[in-house]
Design an enzyme around this catalytic site. Structure first.
Site, short mmCIF file in Angstrom:
data_model
loop_
_atom_site.label_atom_id
_atom_site.label_comp_id
_atom_site.label_asym_id
_atom_site.label_seq_id
_atom_site.Cartn_x
_atom_site.Cartn_y
_atom_site.Cartn_z
N HIS A 76 -21.46 -56.42 -3.36
CA HIS A 76 -21.36 -55.60 -2.13
C HIS A 76 -19.90 -55.22 -1.85
O HIS A 76 -19.34 -55.60 -0.81
CB HIS A 76 -21.96 -56.35 -0.93
N ARG A 94 -28.49 -50.28 0.57
CA ARG A 94 -28.97 -51.58 1.02
C ARG A 94 -29.99 -52.10 0.02
O ARG A 94 -30.77 -51.33 -0.56
CB ARG A 94 -29.63 -51.48 2.40
P1 NAP Z 1 -25.00 -41.20 7.02
O1 NAP Z 1 -23.74 -40.43 7.23
O2 NAP Z 1 -25.74 -41.67 8.22
O3 NAP Z 1 -25.95 -40.28 6.11
C1 NAP Z 1 -27.27 -40.61 5.86
C2 NAP Z 1 -27.91 -39.55 4.99
O4 NAP Z 1 -29.23 -40.01 4.64
C3 NAP Z 1 -28.09 -38.21 5.69
O5 NAP Z 1 -27.90 -37.15 4.79
C4 NAP Z 1 -29.55 -38.25 6.15
O6 NAP Z 1 -30.19 -36.99 6.27
C5 NAP Z 1 -30.17 -39.00 4.99
N1 NAP Z 1 -31.45 -39.61 5.41
C6 NAP Z 1 -31.68 -40.50 6.41
N2 NAP Z 1 -32.99 -40.80 6.49
C7 NAP Z 1 -33.60 -40.06 5.55
C8 NAP Z 1 -34.94 -39.90 5.13
N3 NAP Z 1 -35.96 -40.55 5.74
N4 NAP Z 1 -35.22 -39.05 4.12
C9 NAP Z 1 -34.22 -38.34 3.51
N5 NAP Z 1 -32.92 -38.46 3.84
C10 NAP Z 1 -32.61 -39.30 4.85
O7 NAP Z 1 -24.72 -42.49 6.12
P2 NAP Z 1 -23.44 -42.80 5.22
O8 NAP Z 1 -22.25 -43.06 6.04
O9 NAP Z 1 -23.33 -41.77 4.17
O10 NAP Z 1 -23.86 -44.22 4.60
C11 NAP Z 1 -25.07 -44.42 3.91
C12 NAP Z 1 -25.33 -45.92 3.73
O11 NAP Z 1 -24.42 -46.48 2.78
C13 NAP Z 1 -25.09 -46.78 4.97
O12 NAP Z 1 -26.17 -46.69 5.88
C14 NAP Z 1 -24.93 -48.17 4.37
O13 NAP Z 1 -26.18 -48.80 4.29
C15 NAP Z 1 -24.42 -47.88 2.97
N6 NAP Z 1 -23.04 -48.39 2.74
C16 NAP Z 1 -22.83 -49.27 1.71
C17 NAP Z 1 -21.56 -49.71 1.44
C18 NAP Z 1 -21.29 -50.61 0.28
O14 NAP Z 1 -20.17 -51.12 0.15
N7 NAP Z 1 -22.23 -50.83 -0.61
C19 NAP Z 1 -20.48 -49.27 2.23
C20 NAP Z 1 -20.74 -48.39 3.27
C21 NAP Z 1 -22.03 -47.95 3.51
P3 NAP Z 1 -29.65 -35.88 7.30
O15 NAP Z 1 -28.42 -35.31 6.63
O16 NAP Z 1 -30.74 -34.92 7.40
O17 NAP Z 1 -29.34 -36.61 8.58
C1 GLV Z 2 -21.22 -51.75 4.26
O1 GLV Z 2 -22.17 -52.02 3.62
C2 GLV Z 2 -21.25 -50.88 5.39
O2 GLV Z 2 -22.35 -50.48 5.81
O3 GLV Z 2 -20.17 -50.54 5.90
#
Ligand code: NAP
Ligand code: GLV
Length: 306
Positions: free
Chosen positions: A269, A221
């Site tokens: 994005h 983000r």
């Molecule tokens: P997720 O499965 O919820 O994983 C989040 C990770 O971040 C976990 O490993 C978590 O730790 C860690 N985390 C959370 N808070 C933290 C903190 N304070 N300090 C250290 N580590 C922390 O998320 P995801 O599905 O991988 O997605 C991540 C993000 O990608 C989304 O939230 C979204 O904003 C972004 N995204 C972007 C796109 C794009 O097209 N650009 C597409 C999809 C998603 P734990 O393992 O300990 O829980």
């Molecule tokens: C895209 O940014 C998503 O969070 O799926």
């Protein structure tokens, strides 16, 4: 069973058709003001009015992975909030990040500029060992990205909130190990959720800890990054470049200095897009599981913020 669809910026008809085909027993409708109460909802950037009118919802399915914007709204008190759990996003994220890392490491932008000038010159090979990649966030997407990078034999560091063990990845966790993680990384990939703890986490102090000549890849983000601090560290030369997919304001406003900084590569994005058919299949399967009283993956913990 009734399902409401309320997704801003998404062509509704193909979703409605897909949901009706996947769940023929359900009544699926595009939400309109004053609509009948639904059991389940698919949402992306819905208005607060949607939730105010649908307090009986049993579950709300985000058609994306990040739920930071949804958690700013008042959600129905008894509704589970469920995010997309990969649904084809992880491999796209791995493609994007590996592309960015390899493009930087192999100097492909430099070669493109040189060959455009008719210049044939091959540079000395660089060494992977000098390009350790740090992945912040080892969740659904971060783990897939870390695995893909280690396939290319980059040294990979990973940082998460709770301790994690991942083959081929040197893992760090919690605020106490953030400095060690950053100072062992030259390329930084951000895949954290946006929460109170993570907003502004890429700032002058943290980015300065990266090895000199650092490279920043932000695919989570825009509010994770302090824009002025990135610009200052690019100008000072401490950072060599950045590839950014997400911004504080999207679309990135025309006068924003990122547009003019040649060391920044911008994408709109698009790193990991929601894939409609895969997402419908996943959400339909979860609705059926909930109807049977079974567990579903991807439930958001609102207290934690992701
Ligand atoms: P997720 O499965 O919820 O994983 C989040 C990770 O971040 C976990 O490993 C978590 O730790 C860690 N985390 C959370 N808070 C933290 C903190 N304070 N300090 C250290 N580590 C922390 O998320 P995801 O599905 O991988 O997605 C991540 C993000 O990608 C989304 O939230 C979204 O904003 C972004 N995204 C972007 C796109 C794009 O097209 N650009 C597409 C999809 C998603 P734990 O393992 O300990 O829980
Ligand atoms: C895209 O940014 C998503 O969070 O799926």
């Amino acid at each position: 069973m009734r399902i409401a669809f309320c997704c801003t910026g998404t062509e509704p008809e193909p979703w409605l058709q897909g949901l009706r085909a996947a769940l023929p027993q359900a009544q699926v409708a595009l939400w309109q003001r004053g609509a009948a109460p639904a059991d389940y909802a698919l949402v992306w950037a819905p208005p607060q009015l949607f939730f105010d009118e649908q307090p009986q919802l049993k579950a709300v399915f985000a058609i994306g992975a990040g739920v930071d914007a949804l958690l700013k709204l008042r959600l129905p008190p008894n509704a589970a909030l469920v995010r997309l759990d990969d649904a084809g996003m992880a491999v796209q994220m791995a493609e994007y990040v590996c592309h960015a890392v390899i493009r930087h490491f192999r100097e492909f932008d430099v070669y493109a500029a040189e060959t455009r000038q008719g210049q044939w010159s091959s540079h000395q090979p660089r060494h992977r060992v000098d390009f350790p990649v740090g992945v912040m966030g080892l969740g659904v997407l971060g783990q897939r990205v870390a695995r893909a990078l280690s396939q290319f034999e980059f040294p990979v560091n990973g940082w998460s909130r709770s301790p994690r063990a991942l083959d081929g990845v040197r893992t760090f966790s919690g605020p106490a190990q953030l400095d060690g993680f950053l100072s062992s990384s030259r390329v930084l990939v951000n895949l954290l959720p946006l929460t109170l703890d993570t907003q502004g986490i890429m700032n002058r102090a943290t980015l300065s800890r990266l090895l000199p000549g650092g490279y920043v890849i932000n695919v989570a983000r825009g509010a994770h990054l302090v824009d002025e601090d990135l610009l200052a560290l690019l100008e000072s030369g401490h950072l060599a470049g950045a590839m950014l997919d997400v911004f504080r304001v999207e679309p990135l406003p025309p006068g924003h200095p990122f547009w003019q900084q040649p060391k920044i590569t911008i994408t709109p994005h698009t790193a990991a897009r929601t894939l409609r058919a895969t997402s419908i299949a996943q959400i339909a399967g979860k609705i059926e599981a909930l109807e049977r009283g079974g567990p579903v993956a991807g439930r958001v913990d609102a207290g934690r913020g992701y």
